[in-house]
Design an enzyme around this catalytic site. Structure first.
Site, mmCIF file in Angstrom:
data_model
loop_
_atom_site.group_PDB
_atom_site.id
_atom_site.type_symbol
_atom_site.label_atom_id
_atom_site.label_comp_id
_atom_site.label_asym_id
_atom_site.label_seq_id
_atom_site.Cartn_x
_atom_site.Cartn_y
_atom_site.Cartn_z
ATOM 1 N N TYR A 89 -3.666 -0.619 9.909
ATOM 2 C CA TYR A 89 -3.500 -0.942 8.492
ATOM 3 C C TYR A 89 -2.071 -0.633 8.040
ATOM 4 C CZ TYR A 89 -4.309 -0.925 3.442
ATOM 5 O OH TYR A 89 -4.233 -1.177 2.093
ATOM 6 N N SER A 102 0.852 -1.197 0.000
ATOM 7 C CA SER A 102 0.000 0.000 0.000
ATOM 8 C C SER A 102 0.882 1.239 0.000
ATOM 9 C CB SER A 102 -0.880 0.002 1.250
ATOM 10 O OG SER A 102 -1.466 1.268 1.408
HETATM 11 P P1 NAD Z 1 -11.603 -5.664 -1.808
HETATM 12 O O1 NAD Z 1 -12.315 -5.518 -0.502
HETATM 13 O O2 NAD Z 1 -12.357 -5.416 -3.044
HETATM 14 O O3 NAD Z 1 -10.903 -7.072 -1.868
HETATM 15 C C1 NAD Z 1 -10.330 -7.719 -0.764
HETATM 16 C C2 NAD Z 1 -10.753 -9.177 -0.783
HETATM 17 O O4 NAD Z 1 -10.086 -9.861 0.297
HETATM 18 C C3 NAD Z 1 -12.254 -9.342 -0.564
HETATM 19 O O5 NAD Z 1 -12.830 -10.137 -1.595
HETATM 20 C C4 NAD Z 1 -12.338 -10.017 0.781
HETATM 21 O O6 NAD Z 1 -13.456 -10.898 0.917
HETATM 22 C C5 NAD Z 1 -11.017 -10.754 0.861
HETATM 23 N N1 NAD Z 1 -10.687 -11.101 2.251
HETATM 24 C C6 NAD Z 1 -10.734 -10.291 3.323
HETATM 25 N N2 NAD Z 1 -10.423 -10.987 4.425
HETATM 26 C C7 NAD Z 1 -10.190 -12.263 4.054
HETATM 27 C C8 NAD Z 1 -9.851 -13.458 4.760
HETATM 28 N N3 NAD Z 1 -9.704 -13.481 6.077
HETATM 29 N N4 NAD Z 1 -9.682 -14.602 4.047
HETATM 30 C C9 NAD Z 1 -9.876 -14.592 2.713
HETATM 31 N N5 NAD Z 1 -10.192 -13.504 2.002
HETATM 32 C C10 NAD Z 1 -10.358 -12.345 2.661
HETATM 33 O O7 NAD Z 1 -10.414 -4.626 -1.727
HETATM 34 P P2 NAD Z 1 -9.146 -4.375 -2.677
HETATM 35 O O8 NAD Z 1 -8.916 -2.939 -2.701
HETATM 36 O O9 NAD Z 1 -9.231 -5.093 -3.935
HETATM 37 O O10 NAD Z 1 -8.012 -4.990 -1.751
HETATM 38 C C11 NAD Z 1 -7.011 -5.839 -2.202
HETATM 39 C C12 NAD Z 1 -5.685 -5.475 -1.559
HETATM 40 O O11 NAD Z 1 -5.262 -4.237 -2.072
HETATM 41 C C13 NAD Z 1 -5.723 -5.333 -0.058
HETATM 42 O O12 NAD Z 1 -4.614 -5.947 0.514
HETATM 43 C C14 NAD Z 1 -5.666 -3.844 0.145
HETATM 44 O O13 NAD Z 1 -5.087 -3.496 1.372
HETATM 45 C C15 NAD Z 1 -4.791 -3.434 -1.006
HETATM 46 N N6 NAD Z 1 -4.873 -2.025 -1.349
HETATM 47 C C16 NAD Z 1 -6.032 -1.484 -1.853
HETATM 48 C C17 NAD Z 1 -6.085 -0.142 -2.147
HETATM 49 C C18 NAD Z 1 -7.335 0.482 -2.683
HETATM 50 O O14 NAD Z 1 -7.385 1.698 -2.766
HETATM 51 N N7 NAD Z 1 -8.353 -0.257 -3.055
HETATM 52 C C19 NAD Z 1 -4.966 0.665 -1.943
HETATM 53 C C20 NAD Z 1 -3.807 0.092 -1.449
HETATM 54 C C21 NAD Z 1 -3.782 -1.262 -1.164
#
Ligand code: NAD
Length: 655
Positions: A552, A539
């Site tokens: 986080y 991130s």
């Molecule tokens: P999202 O919520 O769309 O996807 C995350 C997925 O992880 C979900 O489908 C959720 O069900 C799954 N998940 C959560 N806990 C779980 C568990 N215990 N076991 C199995 N699956 C689990 O969000 P996203 O933005 O696609 O997130 C993906 C990654 O990207 C994350 O690590 C997030 O921190 C990182 N990220 C996202 C952003 C952003 O702006 N969206 C920015 C920086 C980093």
């Protein structure tokens, strides 16, 4: 053998080929008749040419189509007279025949006509059906197979000895058919190959096929009844399968997938007391050889298999120009007392096809044994099929494989956002993908594809991890690429309000689960044919944390450090591990429209301005992150490990 013909259904098919298509699909729907693209059908009719003249036409299945799903466009219209004229030639090489068949086609864009087109033309009936029915193959692959066939059918079928499909077979038919056909003749059996039926209507040809094969099945049920295998509890040591995959891929020269079928029937066959003899006599029909190779490998001695294959090649190769590399010396079927029937292929679909073919072969062998001994064609006939010019030309035409063909990627958090986009990016590059998520929607993402396996699991429960890796191995044979993506981003909370439970929950999912998965996956990544790769979704908060996101930011910083240590520790195994640091990816579950509107208002911006609030003024989507993640596992990053790449449109606090 069930007759599936239904007049009401048949009537629903419109057009000149309607009934031909309907009955072809009925044949294709029965795996005891044809498997995956096997068999062919034809119809004789007329078509109008550009001068308005009627031309006698043979409509024959084009190569590359499957009877189960055949459509009008998959039938090639060829000039009937040209077929008859070709059959009168003394000699015709296969390559010349393929060219002449193409030239006789009435549509230059149609697929290549079946290599059995001339044979279909010669059979003096309007509808001709051809299958590789298991029952016929089982009976003809025995010592006195021909006598048994004659006993079953009398003069109702003509019997031809095995001849390679193509011109020679058509020639033989031209000679034998008129000499032996009687008014009672309704079919033709080709020893070690299959059966033809024919008739004046599609229904008649189809019903004759069902009746003829049904009689062979009845004969087998009387003389070689197959009983269901007794229950055997599977006890495989799964981590050994990726080791085997590595050796097999090394023999092939490229990564291959392995699929284990450890059903009781498969285990019983692999543990058959005579397996060393009965499995080494050759395939049920030469038609299967391109998929299965001539012989399965028994157990796990890949080097011995490779040596034997090279010897077989040298012994049978008549031309010095013939390159062994066209078909590599790695097995496509493995019979193992623990893993059962293991099928090997460049794609998940290939491994499924090989498994289906060999599951049928096992039954054919067992029945052949009950009839006094299973036999297959000799090495020379099989070699001619394996290294047939036409098959080799097809392989050449297939072109370069995709970047991740034969490889397996596991993506966590695959049900939504960045993870879901990663699944697509890896599938697009030819990988088989295992998607894991706590959300069961992950299972239905691509439920109709062989190259996708969705597993519902809570990654923060360590006991789930072994199970999902086992499933990965059983389906695809190992693991090449791991995408650590699952994560949660709880709502903003300042440190003085941050409870232990929330802190621990964030750490459990964003950090601990990744450690557990990395630890368990390490031996698999080590055994990856082209060396393992790990991509970590970090991130922007790592280089540039924000207030209200202590848990986080700390979890992602610790995850980054964990990945950097892994890069150091796993470098000796050539496992590469790199990170991406996304920021503000709005087409994900983390961001709801309400939160987005709130944040935009907080900064006094419109939602669109807020989305592009970066140095380049570009919105970053989950697809952008997924493409970079996939590339990190590809050739471009072959010499990079421990790298961190921001993907955020440029952030003034990060730059
Ligand atoms: P999202 O919520 O769309 O996807 C995350 C997925 O992880 C979900 O489908 C959720 O069900 C799954 N998940 C959560 N806990 C779980 C568990 N215990 N076991 C199995 N699956 C689990 O969000 P996203 O933005 O696609 O997130 C993906 C990654 O990207 C994350 O690590 C997030 O921190 C990182 N990220 C996202 C952003 C952003 O702006 N969206 C920015 C920086 C980093």
């Amino acid at each position: 053998m069930k007759n599936l013909w239904n007049d009401t259904e048949a009537a629903k098919h419109q057009g000149i080929l309607a009934e031909r298509i309907y009955s072809s699909r009925l044949l294709g729907a029965n795996p005891d008749l044809v498997l995956h693209g096997g068999g062919n059908t034809s119809m004789k009719g007329v078509s109008k040419n550009i001068f308005g003249e009627n031309e006698a036409t043979l409509f024959v299945k084009g190569s590359g189509s499957d009877l189960a799903t055949i459509e009008a466009k998959d039938f090639v219209a060829v000039r009937f007279d040209a077929m008859l004229k070709l059959s009168r030639l003394e000699k015709l090489s296969d390559i010349d025949m393929a060219r002449e068949l193409k030239l006789a086609s009435l549509d230059p864009n149609a697929p290549a006509p079946s290599v059995e087109a001339i044979l279909h033309a010669l059979i003096p009936y309007r509808f001709v059906d051809h299958t590789h029915a298991d029952a016929i193959v089982a009976i003809t692959n025995t010592a006195n197979g021909e006598a048994r066939i004659r006993e079953i059918y009398g003069d109702e079928v003509i019997v031809l000895p095995y001849v390679m499909p193509g011109f020679d077979l058509a020639k033989l038919c031209a000679e034998v058919f008129p000499a032996q056909a009687t008014p009672r003749t309704i079919g033709m059996v080709l020893m070690n190959h299959g059966i033809f039926s024919f008739g004046d209507t599609a229904k008649q040809a189809y019903e004759r096929m069902i009746a003829l094969v049904g009689r062979a099945e009845d004969y087998l049920n009387r003389n070689a009844p197959l009983l269901p295998a007794a229950e055997i509890a599977p006890t495989a040591n799964w981590p050994e399968l990726p080791e085997l995959r590595k050796k097999i891929s090394a023999a092939a020269g490229f990564p291959l997938l392995l699929r284990s079928n450890n059903s009781s029937a498969a285990l019983a066959f692999a543990r058959h007391p005579d397996i060393a003899a009965i499995s080494q006599r050759g395939p049920a029909t030469p038609d299967h050889i391109i998929r299965t190779k001539r012989l399965p490998m028994l157990g796990r001695d890949v080097e011995a298999y490779e040596r034997a294959y090279k010897q077989y090649f040298e012994k049978n190769s008549t031309s010095a120009k013939m390159p062994l590399t066209m078909l590599d010396p790695a097995p496509r079927v493995i019979l193992d007392p623990e893993f059962g029937l293991v099928s090997v292929g460049r794609s998940a679909r290939d491994t499924q096809i090989v498994e289906d073919i060999y599951a049928h072969t096992q039954d054919i062998i067992l029945r052949g044994e009950m009839l006094g001994g299973y036999r297959a064609l000799g090495e020379a006939d099989l070699f001619s099929m394996e290294y047939w010019d036409l098959e080799q030309a097809k392989l050449k035409k297939a072109g370069a494989p995709k970047a991740f063909a034969g490889e397996v990627a596991l993506v966590t958090g695959a049900a939504s956002g960045i993870g879901k986009a990663c699944v697509q990016a890896f599938l697009n590059r030819g990988a088989a993908v295992v998607g894991v998520d706590i959300n069961p929607a992950v299972e239905a993402l691509y439920s109709d594809r062989a190259d996708y396996l969705g597993i519902t699991a809570d990654l923060s429960a360590p006991e789930a991890i072994k199970g999902l890796l086992e499933q990965t191995i059983r389906h695809y044979g190992g693991l090449d690429m791991l995408v650590l993506n699952a994560g949660i981003f709880p709502g903003g909370k300042k440190i003085n309000a941050l409870g232990d439970d929330e802190w621990r929950k964030v750490m459990a999912i964003n950090l601990d689960a990744n450690l557990a998965l990395m630890r368990e996956a390490h031996p698999l990544l080590k055994a990856a044919p082209r060396y393992g790769r790990v991509a970590v979704i970090g991130s922007k908060n790592v280089p540039a944390p924000g207030p209200g996101a202590a848990a986080y930011s700390a979890s992602k910083a610790a995850l980054t450090q964990l990945a950097r240590v892994a890069a150091l520790e796993w470098g000796a195994d050539k496992i590469r591990i790199n990170l991406v640091h996304p920021n503000a990816v709005f087409d994900t579950g983390i961001w709801t429209p309400e939160v987005l509107a709130q944040r935009a208002a907080h900064y006094g911006m419109t939602v669109d301005e807020y989305k592009r609030n970066n140095v380049l003024h570009e919105e970053v989507g989950s697809k952008d992150v997924a493409e970079l993640t996939a590339e990190m596992c590809g050739a471009l990053f072959a010499k990079i490990t421990g790298a961190q790449i921001p993907i955020d449109g440029g952030n003034d606090r990060v730059i």
